[in-house]
Design an enzyme around this catalytic site. Structure first.
Site, PDB file in Angstrom:
ATOM      1  N   LYS A  76     -18.947 -72.073  51.617  1.00 39.12           N
ATOM      2  CA  LYS A  76     -19.023 -72.419  50.185  1.00 39.12           C
ATOM      3  C   LYS A  76     -19.637 -73.811  49.987  1.00 39.12           C
ATOM      4  O   LYS A  76     -20.454 -74.014  49.077  1.00 39.12           O
ATOM      5  CB  LYS A  76     -17.609 -72.364  49.576  1.00 39.12           C
ATOM      6  CG  LYS A  76     -17.511 -72.832  48.135  1.00 39.12           C
ATOM      7  CD  LYS A  76     -18.223 -71.905  47.172  1.00 39.12           C
ATOM      8  CE  LYS A  76     -18.315 -72.493  45.785  1.00 39.12           C
ATOM      9  NZ  LYS A  76     -19.132 -71.674  44.892  1.00 39.12           N
ATOM     10  N   LYS A 112     -17.664 -82.936  42.832  1.00 37.99           N
ATOM     11  CA  LYS A 112     -16.568 -82.868  43.818  1.00 37.99           C
ATOM     12  C   LYS A 112     -16.998 -82.064  45.050  1.00 37.99           C
ATOM     13  O   LYS A 112     -16.739 -82.452  46.198  1.00 37.99           O
ATOM     14  CB  LYS A 112     -15.348 -82.230  43.120  1.00 37.99           C
ATOM     15  CG  LYS A 112     -14.143 -81.925  43.973  1.00 37.99           C
ATOM     16  CD  LYS A 112     -14.004 -80.472  44.396  1.00 37.99           C
ATOM     17  CE  LYS A 112     -14.034 -79.440  43.314  1.00 37.99           C
ATOM     18  NZ  LYS A 112     -13.914 -78.067  43.762  1.00 37.99           N
TER      19      LYS A 112
HETATM   20  P1  NAP Z   1     -10.953 -75.791  35.590  1.00 41.38           P
HETATM   21  O1  NAP Z   1     -11.301 -74.951  34.429  1.00 41.38           O
HETATM   22  O2  NAP Z   1     -11.133 -77.274  35.487  1.00 41.38           O
HETATM   23  O3  NAP Z   1      -9.445 -75.467  35.997  1.00 41.38           O
HETATM   24  C1  NAP Z   1      -8.784 -76.230  36.965  1.00 41.38           C
HETATM   25  C2  NAP Z   1      -7.371 -75.706  37.127  1.00 41.38           C
HETATM   26  O4  NAP Z   1      -6.693 -76.518  38.112  1.00 41.38           O
HETATM   27  C3  NAP Z   1      -6.534 -75.783  35.842  1.00 41.38           C
HETATM   28  O5  NAP Z   1      -5.663 -74.687  35.814  1.00 41.38           O
HETATM   29  C4  NAP Z   1      -5.772 -77.107  36.071  1.00 41.38           C
HETATM   30  O6  NAP Z   1      -4.580 -77.214  35.331  1.00 41.38           O
HETATM   31  C5  NAP Z   1      -5.466 -76.976  37.542  1.00 41.38           C
HETATM   32  N1  NAP Z   1      -5.068 -78.254  38.144  1.00 41.38           N
HETATM   33  C6  NAP Z   1      -5.833 -79.352  38.304  1.00 41.38           C
HETATM   34  N2  NAP Z   1      -5.116 -80.332  38.908  1.00 41.38           N
HETATM   35  C7  NAP Z   1      -3.879 -79.831  39.128  1.00 41.38           C
HETATM   36  C8  NAP Z   1      -2.701 -80.345  39.739  1.00 41.38           C
HETATM   37  N3  NAP Z   1      -2.649 -81.584  40.250  1.00 41.38           N
HETATM   38  N4  NAP Z   1      -1.613 -79.542  39.788  1.00 41.38           N
HETATM   39  C9  NAP Z   1      -1.662 -78.276  39.292  1.00 41.38           C
HETATM   40  N5  NAP Z   1      -2.748 -77.726  38.712  1.00 41.38           N
HETATM   41  C10 NAP Z   1      -3.851 -78.492  38.640  1.00 41.38           C
HETATM   42  O7  NAP Z   1     -11.782 -75.359  36.894  1.00 41.38           O
HETATM   43  P2  NAP Z   1     -12.403 -73.951  37.308  1.00 41.38           P
HETATM   44  O8  NAP Z   1     -13.832 -73.933  36.896  1.00 41.38           O
HETATM   45  O9  NAP Z   1     -11.497 -72.855  36.924  1.00 41.38           O
HETATM   46  O10 NAP Z   1     -12.442 -74.148  38.900  1.00 41.38           O
HETATM   47  C11 NAP Z   1     -11.287 -73.959  39.704  1.00 41.38           C
HETATM   48  C12 NAP Z   1     -11.721 -74.009  41.166  1.00 41.38           C
HETATM   49  O11 NAP Z   1     -12.695 -72.984  41.404  1.00 41.38           O
HETATM   50  C13 NAP Z   1     -12.387 -75.325  41.564  1.00 41.38           C
HETATM   51  O12 NAP Z   1     -12.049 -75.648  42.892  1.00 41.38           O
HETATM   52  C14 NAP Z   1     -13.877 -75.009  41.460  1.00 41.38           C
HETATM   53  O13 NAP Z   1     -14.659 -75.851  42.281  1.00 41.38           O
HETATM   54  C15 NAP Z   1     -13.888 -73.564  41.913  1.00 41.38           C
HETATM   55  N6  NAP Z   1     -15.026 -72.779  41.403  1.00 41.38           N
HETATM   56  C16 NAP Z   1     -15.403 -72.834  40.100  1.00 41.38           C
HETATM   57  C17 NAP Z   1     -16.479 -72.078  39.655  1.00 41.38           C
HETATM   58  C18 NAP Z   1     -16.974 -72.120  38.226  1.00 41.38           C
HETATM   59  O14 NAP Z   1     -18.091 -71.637  37.984  1.00 41.38           O
HETATM   60  N7  NAP Z   1     -16.232 -72.632  37.258  1.00 41.38           N
HETATM   61  C19 NAP Z   1     -17.175 -71.246  40.544  1.00 41.38           C
HETATM   62  C20 NAP Z   1     -16.749 -71.187  41.873  1.00 41.38           C
HETATM   63  C21 NAP Z   1     -15.681 -71.958  42.293  1.00 41.38           C
HETATM   64  P3  NAP Z   1      -4.610 -77.846  33.845  1.00 41.38           P
HETATM   65  O15 NAP Z   1      -4.982 -76.728  32.935  1.00 41.38           O
HETATM   66  O16 NAP Z   1      -3.236 -78.349  33.643  1.00 41.38           O
HETATM   67  O17 NAP Z   1      -5.632 -78.957  33.853  1.00 41.38           O
END
Ligand code: NAP
Length: 296
Positions: free
Chosen positions: A172, A240
């Site tokens: 990844k 990140k």
């Molecule tokens: P996001 O919308 O920013 O969501 C992040 C999630 O993590 C939220 O539920 C947040 O909770 C939670 N979180 C953050 N810090 C935390 C902590 N200390 N304790 C508990 N929960 C915590 O991000 P996302 O786009 O869904 O991405 C999530 C993961 O998937 C990341 O690692 C990202 O790199 C990966 N990813 C994302 C994509 C994409 O296109 N978006 C594609 C592939 C992979 P809160 O709601 O309380 O902030």
């Protein structure tokens, strides 16, 4: 067969993934640090858990998708983390993009409870999550991968087994290094062409007729041309991943000079306050430097 699933993290990716599992008839307990994001899941029949430990107490499958390594460590090893209640025999599928080293540590801790851990990074963004068409890159024990397939198939269309723990994440980080660089270079080229007077739509036609054509830039171009940077993948998360890739490259003894430069462009855009926008907003950083806008 309906499973009992503990689901942690209802962000851009987690929300639609969990909804797909609820719609498929699984018994779901969901946890999100910010409680306001649980309404849609509750309406779909999921139990809203008060902590990660509460979400997984009955679960034979645990799915985690949170921001970064620190977030995964918090929901696994922190107070009321999953280690407090994780059942022996459970499978933890962690789809967060985090450090492969941290992930291996988490796999060892899960094993100390008799549970198995897969690092199951995804690509496909919000649309792929909504349609259940994600691509998974998976590391961990092969038998655990096979046992997790019925659930993984409800979330994605392609599941690539990469090898032992951490190798899904290693793949990844390499993939996002390539993707972030392609988008950044695409934006540089389009800023140059626009500044010189070539219309963006003309430039796109040229790129799409050449060997430089790429799926990611075909997908991002219409958003860039409209100036629509609604976050499907927030710029701060792409940055990140580039930090993780650089750290991992250093640990592996792999020189990555272009990654070093591209990472700093994302860093500069983040420092300017663009971190919450989609990572395609990298174009606005370059546009501001050149004094031109790539818009149709
Ligand atoms: P996001 O919308 O920013 O969501 C992040 C999630 O993590 C939220 O539920 C947040 O909770 C939670 N979180 C953050 N810090 C935390 C902590 N200390 N304790 C508990 N929960 C915590 O991000 P996302 O786009 O869904 O991405 C999530 C993961 O998937 C990341 O690692 C990202 O790199 C990966 N990813 C994302 C994509 C994409 O296109 N978006 C594609 C592939 C992979 P809160 O709601 O309380 O902030």
């Amino acid at each position: 067969m309906p499973e009992t699933i503990g689901f942690i993290g209802l962000g851009i990716m987690g929300q639609p993934m969990a909804l797909n599992l609820a719609k498929a008839g699984h018994k779901l307990a969901v946890y999100n640090r910010t409680s306001g994001k649980t309404a849609a899941l509750e309406a779909a029949g999921a139990r809203v858990a008060s902590s990660p430990a509460d979400a997984v107490r009955d679960a034979n499958i645990v799915i985690i998708i949170v921001s970064d390594s620190a977030a995964v460590e918090a929901v696994v090893t922190g107070k009321d983390g999953i280690l407090e209640t994780l059942r022996s025999g459970a499978i933890v599928i962690d789809s967060s993009t985090i450090s492969p080293v941290v992930s291996r540590k988490m796999a060892c801790l899960a094993a100390s409870k008799g549970a198995s851990w897969l690092d199951a990074a995804v690509t496909g963004s919000k649309h792929g999550a909504e349609k259940g068409e994600l691509t998974f890159m998976i590391g961990g024990d092969r038998a655990t991968f096979d046992n997790a397939m019925p659930i993984l198939k409800q979330l994605g269309k392609k599941h690539i087994y990469c090898g032992l723990h951490g190798l899904g994440l290693s793949a990844k980080l390499a993939q996002n290094t390539i993707q972030a660089t392609m988008v950044e270079v695409f934006c540089e080229g389009f800023v140059l062409a626009t500044k010189a007077g070539v219309k963006p739509e003309v430039m796109l036609e040229i790129i799409q007729s050449s060997m430089a054509r790429a799926g990611i830039t075909d997908f991002k171009a219409p958003f860039i041309f409209k100036g629509d940077f609604t976050p499907y993948f927030p710029l701060k998360l792409m940055h990140k991943d580039l930090e993780l890739a650089a750290e991992f490259g250093y640990a592996q003894g792999v020189p990555m000079p272009v990654l070093g430069a591209v990472k700093e462009v994302y860093m500069a855009a983040k420092a300017q306050g663009k971190g919450e926008q989609d990572y395609a907003a990298i174009v606005t950083f370059l546009e501001e430097l050149a004094g031109v806008k790539v818009r149709t």
